[in-house]
Design an enzyme around this catalytic site. Structure first.
Site, PDB file in Angstrom:
ATOM      1  N   ASP A   1      -4.510  -8.523   4.164  1.00 36.47           N
ATOM      2  CA  ASP A   1      -3.413  -7.546   4.242  1.00 36.47           C
ATOM      3  C   ASP A   1      -3.369  -6.759   2.924  1.00 36.47           C
ATOM      4  O   ASP A   1      -3.433  -7.337   1.835  1.00 36.47           O
ATOM      5  CB  ASP A   1      -2.082  -8.283   4.473  1.00 36.47           C
ATOM      6  CG  ASP A   1      -0.925  -7.326   4.726  1.00 36.47           C
ATOM      7  OD1 ASP A   1      -0.417  -7.302   5.868  1.00 36.47           O
ATOM      8  OD2 ASP A   1      -0.521  -6.610   3.777  1.00 36.47           O
TER       9      ASP A   1
ATOM     10  N   ASP B   1      -4.537   6.517   5.387  1.00 37.52           N
ATOM     11  CA  ASP B   1      -5.641   6.343   6.349  1.00 37.52           C
ATOM     12  C   ASP B   1      -6.993   6.320   5.638  1.00 37.52           C
ATOM     13  O   ASP B   1      -7.872   5.532   5.980  1.00 37.52           O
ATOM     14  CB  ASP B   1      -5.645   7.492   7.370  1.00 37.52           C
ATOM     15  CG  ASP B   1      -4.579   7.304   8.438  1.00 37.52           C
ATOM     16  OD1 ASP B   1      -3.874   6.277   8.396  1.00 37.52           O
ATOM     17  OD2 ASP B   1      -4.462   8.185   9.309  1.00 37.52           O
TER      18      ASP B   1
ATOM     19  N   ASN C   1       1.415   4.887   1.092  1.00 31.98           N
ATOM     20  CA  ASN C   1       1.825   5.930   2.044  1.00 31.98           C
ATOM     21  C   ASN C   1       2.922   6.804   1.457  1.00 31.98           C
ATOM     22  O   ASN C   1       2.886   8.031   1.557  1.00 31.98           O
ATOM     23  CB  ASN C   1       2.358   5.286   3.330  1.00 31.98           C
ATOM     24  CG  ASN C   1       1.246   4.988   4.325  1.00 31.98           C
ATOM     25  OD1 ASN C   1       0.184   5.608   4.294  1.00 31.98           O
ATOM     26  ND2 ASN C   1       1.493   4.033   5.202  1.00 31.98           N
TER      27      ASN C   1
ATOM     28  N   GLU D   1      -2.315  -2.297   8.577  1.00 30.08           N
ATOM     29  CA  GLU D   1      -3.151  -2.493   7.390  1.00 30.08           C
ATOM     30  C   GLU D   1      -3.551  -3.948   7.250  1.00 30.08           C
ATOM     31  O   GLU D   1      -3.709  -4.461   6.162  1.00 30.08           O
ATOM     32  CB  GLU D   1      -2.437  -1.977   6.126  1.00 30.08           C
ATOM     33  CG  GLU D   1      -0.936  -2.110   6.129  1.00 30.08           C
ATOM     34  CD  GLU D   1      -0.453  -3.527   5.794  1.00 30.08           C
ATOM     35  OE1 GLU D   1      -0.112  -4.254   6.752  1.00 30.08           O
ATOM     36  OE2 GLU D   1      -0.401  -3.878   4.603  1.00 30.08           O
TER      37      GLU D   1
END
Ligand code: GH3
Ligand code: MG
Ligand code: MG
Ligand code: MG
Length: 323
Positions: A199, A216, A207, A242
């Site tokens: 993770d 992304d 983000n 993610e």
């Protein structure tokens, strides 16, 4: 007369170009040991198609493995068995889908039946009628174009069904299927299976600071770093968002832990170049490691142990591997 011939040929050339544009013109192998007969068929077809004459069956088979749209074979050749060639073409993986048109001598109905049983697509009785030849050839080529299109689409959808579209890694569904089979084998005394649950740390911050598109990009680059740090038999997958899973056949816990550490260093060790190379950002990951424990184990149980280890890695401050 010559002028008429010349203009006829010219129209032939124009029709040929149009046919090629429309996609009905094709590459055709004519397999016949009778040179004169083969040449006659080739001449009839050459305005619209690209015929290649082969007088030998083995050579024709080799040529048919290339970009060819149709095989026309003389079923009554003297020096080879045309139906045997057809059967070979059908059983060869590389030529299995090639349409075959058999040219058959008059009074050969039993042979015609045999030809169709072998999987020949159509038969053309001698004497050959030019219009019939042209029509049958065109039908076969059109049909091939269409089935090629369907097959390509099918391959594409099969790939879509098992691939994560953002990263190109295997998707969760594919991973689950593979893991189920591997864990079942391990539970029956087969090789151990290692599982990494990875993770990205504080991904929300990435983000929020750089935008979703940069997020992304990080996931794509991260996928490359994971995929290049595992063996070809390992299965790196995007589990969702993610979170990623690597399934490693034949890998006990200690070995899985070492690989996890290598991946962690490789990801956190050098910054990600994003936004067209304009930005550099560092991303770290936490990894929970688990391996099969033999009898009674299930894929869900292995994933749950990896998830618990991941939770510990996060709680211990992130950028860590816990086994
Ligand atoms: P931590 O795991 O260290 O606890 O923190 P985190 O910020 O990574 O935690 P969390 O799992 O809550 O957040 C994950 C974020 O990932 C939330 C979600 O908006 C974002 N995310 C999930 N899928 C994608 C994706 O495909 N692209 C991008 N850019 N963001 C995604
Ligand atoms: Mg998460
Ligand atoms: Mg989280
Ligand atoms: Mg996270």
């Amino acid at each position: 007369l010559r002028a008429r011939e010349a203009s006829g040929r010219r129209i032939g050339v124009i029709a040929g170009a149009a046919a090629r544009l429309a996609g009905t013109g094709g590459r055709i192998v004519i397999c016949d040991d009778n040179e004169r007969q083969a040449r006659k068929i080739a001449d009839e077809l050459s305005a619209e198609h690209r015929p290649i004459i082969e007088s030998d069956a083995d050579q024709a088979h080799l040529t048919a493995r290339g970009p060819v749209d149709l095989l026309i074979v003389n079923a009554n050749a003297r020096r080879f068995d045309g139906l045997r060639l057809a059967a070979q073409i059908r059983s060869d993986e590389a030529t299995r889908h090639l349409p075959i048109l058999a040219v058959i001598d008059p009074g050969e109905r039993p042979r015609m039946v045999k030809a169709l049983e072998i999987g020949i697509n159509d038969v053309l009785p001698r004497p050959i009628d030019a219009q019939e030849l042209s029509a049958r050839v065109r039908t076969q080529i059109k049909r091939k174009r269409y089935t090629d299109f369907l097959r390509k689409n099918l391959d594409h959808s099969l790939e879509l069904a098992v691939t994560d579209q953002l990263t190109g890694l295997h998707n969760r569904r594919y991973m689950t299927g593979q893991l189920t089979a591997l864990v079942a084998r391990a539970a029956r005394g087969g090789d151990p299976v290692g599982v990494l649950l990875i993770d990205v740390d504080h991904f929300k911050k990435i983000n929020d600071s750089f935008g979703h598109d940069v997020g992304d990009e990080v996931l794509r680059e991260f996928a490359v770093r994971v995929a290049t740090n595992v063996r070809a038999v390992d299965l790196p997958c995007r589990f969702g968002g993610e979170e990623f899973v690597v399934v490693m056949p034949g890998t006990p816990l200690a070995a899985a832990e070492r690989i996890a550490e290598r991946i962690r260093l490789h990801v956190g060790g050098s910054p990600f170049r994003v936004a067209g190379g304009k930005e550099l950002l560092t991303a770290t990951i936490s990894i929970g490691v688990a391996a099969t424990i033999g009898e009674g184990d299930t894929p869900d149980a292995v994933l749950k142990r990896a998830d618990e280890a991941l939770y510990e890695a996060k709680a211990a401050g992130r950028n860590k591997v816990v086994a």
